[in-house]
Design a protein around this motif. Structure first.
Motif, PDB file in Angstrom:
ATOM      1  N   LEU A   1       7.333  59.610  49.987  1.00  0.00           N
ATOM      2  CA  LEU A   1       6.639  59.329  48.727  1.00  0.00           C
ATOM      3  C   LEU A   1       6.410  57.837  48.550  1.00  0.00           C
ATOM      4  O   LEU A   1       7.308  57.025  48.765  1.00  0.00           O
ATOM      5  N   THR A   2       5.191  57.489  48.133  1.00  0.00           N
ATOM      6  CA  THR A   2       4.833  56.108  47.835  1.00  0.00           C
ATOM      7  C   THR A   2       4.308  56.030  46.405  1.00  0.00           C
ATOM      8  O   THR A   2       3.365  56.742  46.045  1.00  0.00           O
ATOM      9  N   LEU A   3       4.922  55.158  45.611  1.00  0.00           N
ATOM     10  CA  LEU A   3       4.508  54.950  44.226  1.00  0.00           C
ATOM     11  C   LEU A   3       3.749  53.632  44.143  1.00  0.00           C
ATOM     12  O   LEU A   3       4.173  52.626  44.714  1.00  0.00           O
ATOM     13  N   ALA A   4       2.628  53.638  43.418  1.00  0.00           N
ATOM     14  CA  ALA A   4       1.832  52.415  43.303  1.00  0.00           C
ATOM     15  C   ALA A   4       1.294  52.260  41.893  1.00  0.00           C
ATOM     16  O   ALA A   4       0.871  53.237  41.270  1.00  0.00           O
ATOM     17  N   PHE A   5       1.333  51.023  41.416  1.00  0.00           N
ATOM     18  CA  PHE A   5       0.635  50.606  40.199  1.00  0.00           C
ATOM     19  C   PHE A   5      -0.550  49.757  40.638  1.00  0.00           C
ATOM     20  O   PHE A   5      -0.385  48.776  41.388  1.00  0.00           O
ATOM     21  N   GLU A   6      -1.745  50.120  40.172  1.00  0.00           N
ATOM     22  CA  GLU A   6      -2.958  49.398  40.572  1.00  0.00           C
ATOM     23  C   GLU A   6      -3.642  48.829  39.336  1.00  0.00           C
ATOM     24  O   GLU A   6      -4.279  49.547  38.571  1.00  0.00           O
ATOM     25  N   ASP A   7      -3.441  47.537  39.117  1.00  0.00           N
ATOM     26  CA  ASP A   7      -4.109  46.809  38.033  1.00  0.00           C
ATOM     27  C   ASP A   7      -3.868  47.486  36.674  1.00  0.00           C
ATOM     28  O   ASP A   7      -4.790  47.703  35.895  1.00  0.00           O
ATOM     29  N   VAL A   8      -2.604  47.794  36.387  1.00  0.00           N
ATOM     30  CA  VAL A   8      -2.239  48.558  35.186  1.00  0.00           C
ATOM     31  C   VAL A   8      -2.032  47.624  33.997  1.00  0.00           C
ATOM     32  O   VAL A   8      -1.332  46.604  34.103  1.00  0.00           O
ATOM     33  N   SER A   9      -2.627  47.992  32.867  1.00  0.00           N
ATOM     34  CA  SER A   9      -2.408  47.272  31.608  1.00  0.00           C
ATOM     35  C   SER A   9      -2.032  48.293  30.545  1.00  0.00           C
ATOM     36  O   SER A   9      -2.526  49.429  30.540  1.00  0.00           O
ATOM     37  N   PHE A  10      -1.156  47.864  29.633  1.00  0.00           N
ATOM     38  CA  PHE A  10      -0.752  48.759  28.542  1.00  0.00           C
ATOM     39  C   PHE A  10      -0.345  47.928  27.345  1.00  0.00           C
ATOM     40  O   PHE A  10       0.320  46.890  27.472  1.00  0.00           O
TER      41      PHE A  10
ATOM     42  N   ALA B   1      -1.638  46.192  19.250  1.00  0.00           N
ATOM     43  CA  ALA B   1      -2.657  45.172  19.534  1.00  0.00           C
ATOM     44  C   ALA B   1      -2.299  43.823  18.927  1.00  0.00           C
ATOM     45  O   ALA B   1      -2.624  42.768  19.491  1.00  0.00           O
ATOM     46  N   ALA B   2      -1.603  43.838  17.774  1.00  0.00           N
ATOM     47  CA  ALA B   2      -1.248  42.574  17.117  1.00  0.00           C
ATOM     48  C   ALA B   2      -0.248  41.776  17.939  1.00  0.00           C
ATOM     49  O   ALA B   2      -0.200  40.542  17.838  1.00  0.00           O
ATOM     50  N   ARG B   3       0.556  42.460  18.761  1.00  0.00           N
ATOM     51  CA  ARG B   3       1.587  41.773  19.549  1.00  0.00           C
ATOM     52  C   ARG B   3       1.140  41.487  20.966  1.00  0.00           C
ATOM     53  O   ARG B   3       1.861  40.876  21.744  1.00  0.00           O
ATOM     54  N   GLY B   4      -0.063  41.944  21.320  1.00  0.00           N
ATOM     55  CA  GLY B   4      -0.573  41.674  22.652  1.00  0.00           C
ATOM     56  C   GLY B   4      -0.095  42.697  23.667  1.00  0.00           C
ATOM     57  O   GLY B   4       0.782  43.524  23.395  1.00  0.00           O
ATOM     58  N   PRO B   5      -0.625  42.668  24.877  1.00  0.00           N
ATOM     59  CA  PRO B   5      -0.269  43.648  25.911  1.00  0.00           C
ATOM     60  C   PRO B   5       1.167  43.446  26.414  1.00  0.00           C
ATOM     61  O   PRO B   5       1.632  42.314  26.557  1.00  0.00           O
ATOM     62  N   VAL B   6       1.834  44.558  26.691  1.00  0.00           N
ATOM     63  CA  VAL B   6       3.160  44.503  27.311  1.00  0.00           C
ATOM     64  C   VAL B   6       3.013  44.328  28.814  1.00  0.00           C
ATOM     65  O   VAL B   6       3.720  43.535  29.434  1.00  0.00           O
ATOM     66  N   LEU B   7       2.078  45.071  29.390  1.00  0.00           N
ATOM     67  CA  LEU B   7       1.760  44.944  30.819  1.00  0.00           C
ATOM     68  C   LEU B   7       0.299  44.551  30.931  1.00  0.00           C
ATOM     69  O   LEU B   7      -0.562  45.084  30.218  1.00  0.00           O
ATOM     70  N   GLU B   8       0.017  43.624  31.850  1.00  0.00           N
ATOM     71  CA  GLU B   8      -1.358  43.143  31.989  1.00  0.00           C
ATOM     72  C   GLU B   8      -1.691  42.983  33.467  1.00  0.00           C
ATOM     73  O   GLU B   8      -1.096  42.158  34.166  1.00  0.00           O
ATOM     74  N   HIS B   9      -2.578  43.848  33.954  1.00  0.00           N
ATOM     75  CA  HIS B   9      -3.049  43.800  35.343  1.00  0.00           C
ATOM     76  C   HIS B   9      -1.879  43.796  36.326  1.00  0.00           C
ATOM     77  O   HIS B   9      -1.825  42.992  37.261  1.00  0.00           O
ATOM     78  N   LEU B  10      -0.955  44.705  36.112  1.00  0.00           N
ATOM     79  CA  LEU B  10       0.242  44.792  36.956  1.00  0.00           C
ATOM     80  C   LEU B  10      -0.051  45.663  38.178  1.00  0.00           C
ATOM     81  O   LEU B  10      -0.565  46.780  38.054  1.00  0.00           O
ATOM     82  N   SER B  11       0.301  45.153  39.345  1.00  0.00           N
ATOM     83  CA  SER B  11       0.130  45.905  40.596  1.00  0.00           C
ATOM     84  C   SER B  11       1.391  45.736  41.441  1.00  0.00           C
ATOM     85  O   SER B  11       1.910  44.628  41.575  1.00  0.00           O
ATOM     86  N   PHE B  12       1.887  46.838  41.967  1.00  0.00           N
ATOM     87  CA  PHE B  12       2.984  46.800  42.936  1.00  0.00           C
ATOM     88  C   PHE B  12       2.995  48.107  43.697  1.00  0.00           C
ATOM     89  O   PHE B  12       2.320  49.071  43.347  1.00  0.00           O
ATOM     90  N   ARG B  13       3.801  48.151  44.748  1.00  0.00           N
ATOM     91  CA  ARG B  13       3.858  49.313  45.615  1.00  0.00           C
ATOM     92  C   ARG B  13       5.300  49.493  46.088  1.00  0.00           C
ATOM     93  O   ARG B  13       5.945  48.531  46.493  1.00  0.00           O
ATOM     94  N   ALA B  14       5.800  50.716  45.996  1.00  0.00           N
ATOM     95  CA  ALA B  14       7.153  51.036  46.458  1.00  0.00           C
ATOM     96  C   ALA B  14       7.052  52.241  47.393  1.00  0.00           C
ATOM     97  O   ALA B  14       6.527  53.289  47.002  1.00  0.00           O
TER      98      ALA B  14
ATOM     99  N   PRO C   1      -1.734  54.565  31.050  1.00  0.00           N
ATOM    100  CA  PRO C   1      -2.158  53.158  30.966  1.00  0.00           C
ATOM    101  C   PRO C   1      -3.488  53.011  30.247  1.00  0.00           C
ATOM    102  O   PRO C   1      -4.343  53.902  30.274  1.00  0.00           O
ATOM    103  N   ASP C   2      -3.653  51.869  29.585  1.00  0.00           N
ATOM    104  CA  ASP C   2      -4.938  51.557  28.953  1.00  0.00           C
ATOM    105  C   ASP C   2      -6.013  51.352  30.011  1.00  0.00           C
ATOM    106  O   ASP C   2      -7.188  51.674  29.803  1.00  0.00           O
ATOM    107  N   SER C   3      -5.605  50.795  31.139  1.00  0.00           N
ATOM    108  CA  SER C   3      -6.528  50.609  32.264  1.00  0.00           C
ATOM    109  C   SER C   3      -5.691  50.591  33.540  1.00  0.00           C
ATOM    110  O   SER C   3      -4.477  50.399  33.513  1.00  0.00           O
ATOM    111  N   GLY C   4      -6.351  50.811  34.657  1.00  0.00           N
ATOM    112  CA  GLY C   4      -5.630  50.849  35.925  1.00  0.00           C
ATOM    113  C   GLY C   4      -5.151  52.247  36.267  1.00  0.00           C
ATOM    114  O   GLY C   4      -5.406  53.222  35.549  1.00  0.00           O
ATOM    115  N   ARG C   5      -4.408  52.352  37.379  1.00  0.00           N
ATOM    116  CA  ARG C   5      -3.951  53.647  37.884  1.00  0.00           C
ATOM    117  C   ARG C   5      -2.477  53.581  38.250  1.00  0.00           C
ATOM    118  O   ARG C   5      -1.983  52.565  38.734  1.00  0.00           O
ATOM    119  N   VAL C   6      -1.801  54.705  38.010  1.00  0.00           N
ATOM    120  CA  VAL C   6      -0.445  54.927  38.516  1.00  0.00           C
ATOM    121  C   VAL C   6      -0.558  56.105  39.468  1.00  0.00           C
ATOM    122  O   VAL C   6      -0.981  57.196  39.073  1.00  0.00           O
TER     123      VAL C   6
END
Length: 562
Positions: free
Chosen positions: A335-344, A348-361, A390-395
């Motif tokens: 199994l391979t898990l990947a985050f591809e350009d994920v934002s969440f 909105a008032a506090r800003g994004p928690v994750l922004e364009h996050l990418s990694f691979r395990a 995610p608001d954008s990107g892929r898991v």
């Protein structure tokens, strides 16, 4: 009551109307049989009392009365059985809907909802909906059909008596409506008081040690007594208001009976041949008001349904189901898990928690998530678990988007150990088997050995059959965590999520737990979020990769400033 709540109640009524057709027909048959009974009884009484010319033999009237009574009882029993089945089916449907919504939303989607309130919705409020389907819907139709049938018969026999009955019958709904409005308001307040008592009691049971240590036991006992007293008072108000409609119906029936008696009192002095007609009409007065009385008796069921409808409407909407054509599966191993350009973004008032996050395990790899509180470690876990999207990107898992995986297969692929594992009231074995109930005894024993739980099990007089208290009462933090690790060993999932698995443990126990986790991580894809310096050092020595969310955020800010 809001427009949304009214629409929900109307939808429930419409859903139940088709299933109520047979009970309504049986109810109408009961009314018809009651009219036939009254006719037999009237002629039987006049024949016995010699108040009218001889007609059919008395025995025929007696046999007819008994036969109609038996048929009416059979129809009533069948209608009751069908009503119970409809109510049970409605309860099952509503409870499945509530529980499915809760499970689909998960802990993230239910933030802000008290567990006591959710439990009250799934149990008490669902039970309160039974009367709407079992009794109210058929009673609504019969409250029109029944009096109409009896009224037409009486009009045909004696139009004056028919007018009296119909006039009295028309006055009843107005009185019931006035009482019903008050009953509905009282019922809603009663359910609010019930929910308040339930949530308060649940909170106090959970925090009983804090209450005792703070010396507030007597104060909390008085507060609970006050909440119980409020519930009792509101329940009595519901009953008082509900009795008003019954009183109005009794007054209307009594008035109609008196007027009809006066109508026939004079003519009967000169013509005894009117005796069967007079008795027949008098015996039909209770039959005329019986459907209205049944309607009045179940009016509270409608009010109860309206009172609890707000709770069903307040449940958040579950996520939209994935179209069947898009659902896929992936291989459970490698199994391979990947985050591809994920934002969440949570707010909105506090800003994004994750922004364009990418990694691979990849399989056999440990990825360590570090960062201060609020950096997004738990958000990443929630995204992998499917509680949020995610608001954008892929898991993805093995290049397949997480939302389109078969839910049951996705659940089997993921093992999870949190800061404070959930230990259910039951035996040690039952808590471990929770991950895979069908597992063989040998697999359970192996999971216990791998989790270094053997010493604890061997020291207990009943071994794995030793019962545990709710929430793991009687276990230390390390022992509870080892049970969670044994549970993960038994599940044998290829993807393992560890959310602060050694939080609140002393250093010696933490190292022992980490050793068990190291064995568990072999051959699996592991994502571990932690603050612990010992865990970071341990993961580094195990060849783990590290993803520092604070560094990523600062780097992103520097890019923006540049």
């Amino acid at each position: 009551m809001s427009a949304e709540t009214k629409a929900w109640v109307r939808a429930e009524q419409k859903r139940g109307q088709s299933a109520a057709r047979l009970p309504v027909l049986l109810g109408a048959a009961q009314v018809g049989l009651g009219i036939a009974q009254a006719w037999c009884a009237a002629y039987l009484l006049t024949a016995v009392l010699h108040l009218a010319p001889r007609g059919l033999p008395v025995v025929l009237y007696a046999i007819g009365f008994i036969a109609f009574a038996a048929l009416r009882a059979a129809a009533g029993m069948q209608a009751e059985r069908l009503g119970f089945e409809r109510g049970a089916a409605a309860r099952r449907r509503l409870r499945n809907t509530v529980l499915s919504t809760i499970l689909a939303l998960g802990p993230v989607g239910l933030r802000g909802k008290h567990s006591g309130e959710l439990a009250a919705t799934a149990v008490d409020r669902v039970e309160a909906m039974e009367g709407l389907h079992a009794r109210w819907i058929p009673a609504t139709a019969l409250a029109i059909i029944g009096p109409a049938l009896v009224g037409l018969v009486v009009l045909w026999v004696d139009w004056r008596a028919g007018v009296v009955l119909l006039t009295a019958g028309l006055l009843v709904p107005f009185a019931m409506a006035v009482a019903g409005i008050g009953a509905g308001v009282a019922a809603k307040r009663q359910f609010i008081a019930l929910t308040r008592l339930q949530t308060r009691f649940l909170d106090r049971i959970r925090g009983i040690s804090t209450i005792v240590l703070a010396g507030r036991a007597a104060d909390e006992a008085r507060a609970l007594a006050a909440a119980a007293r409020e519930l009792r008072q509101r329940t009595m108000r519901v009953l008082r208001v509900a009795f008003l409609s019954s009183t109005a119906l009794d007054l209307a029936a009594a008035a109609a009976l008196v007027v009809i008696v006066l109508r026939f009192a004079g003519p009967l002095r000169h013509d005894h041949a009117l005796a069967p007609t007079a008795l027949f009409i008098l015996l039909l007065v209770p039959e005329f008001f019986a459907p209205l009385r049944a309607f009045s008796a179940v009016y509270a069921d409608r009010m109860a349904a309206e009172a609890v409808a707000d709770a069903f409407c307040a449940l958040p909407e579950p996520p939209a189901p994935v179209p069947a054509a898009d659902i896929r599966s992936v291989a459970a191993h490698g199994l391979t898990l990947a985050f591809e350009d994920v934002s969440f973004t949570w707010d909105a008032a506090r800003g994004p928690v994750l922004e364009h996050l990418s990694f691979r395990a990849v399989s056999g790899e440990i990825l360590l998530l570090t960062g201060a509180s609020g950096a997004g470690k738990s958000t990443i876990m929630d995204l992998i678990l499917g509680f949020i999207t995610p608001d954008s990107g892929r898991v993805t898992i093995n290049s397949v988007d997480l939302p389109v995986l078969i839910p049951a297969a996705r659940t089997k692929m993921i093992g999870w150990i949190g800061q404070k594992p959930m230990i259910f009231a039951g035996t040690i074995e039952e808590n471990i088997r929770f991950a895979r109930p069908e597992a063989a005894d040998e697999d359970v024993a192996e999971a216990i050995r791998n989790a270094q739980l053997s010493a604890l099990v061997d020291s207990l007089p009943e071994g794995v059959k030793t019962p545990l208290g709710e929430g793991g009462f009687g276990l230390s933090g390390g022992q509870a965590q080892r049970i969670a690790i044994a549970r993960a060993f038994l599940k044998d999932a290829p993807l393992l999520l560890l959310d602060e698995p050694t939080a609140h443990l002393d250093p010696a126990v933490e190292r022992e737990v980490l050793e068990s986790i190291k064995r568990l991580a072999t051959g699996r894809t592991v994502i571990m979020a932690t603050h612990s310096a010992i865990a970071v050092e341990f993961a580094r020595n195990s060849g783990a990769k590290r993803l520092d969310l604070d560094s990523l955020r600062h780097a992103r800010r520097r890019e923006v400033l540049a």
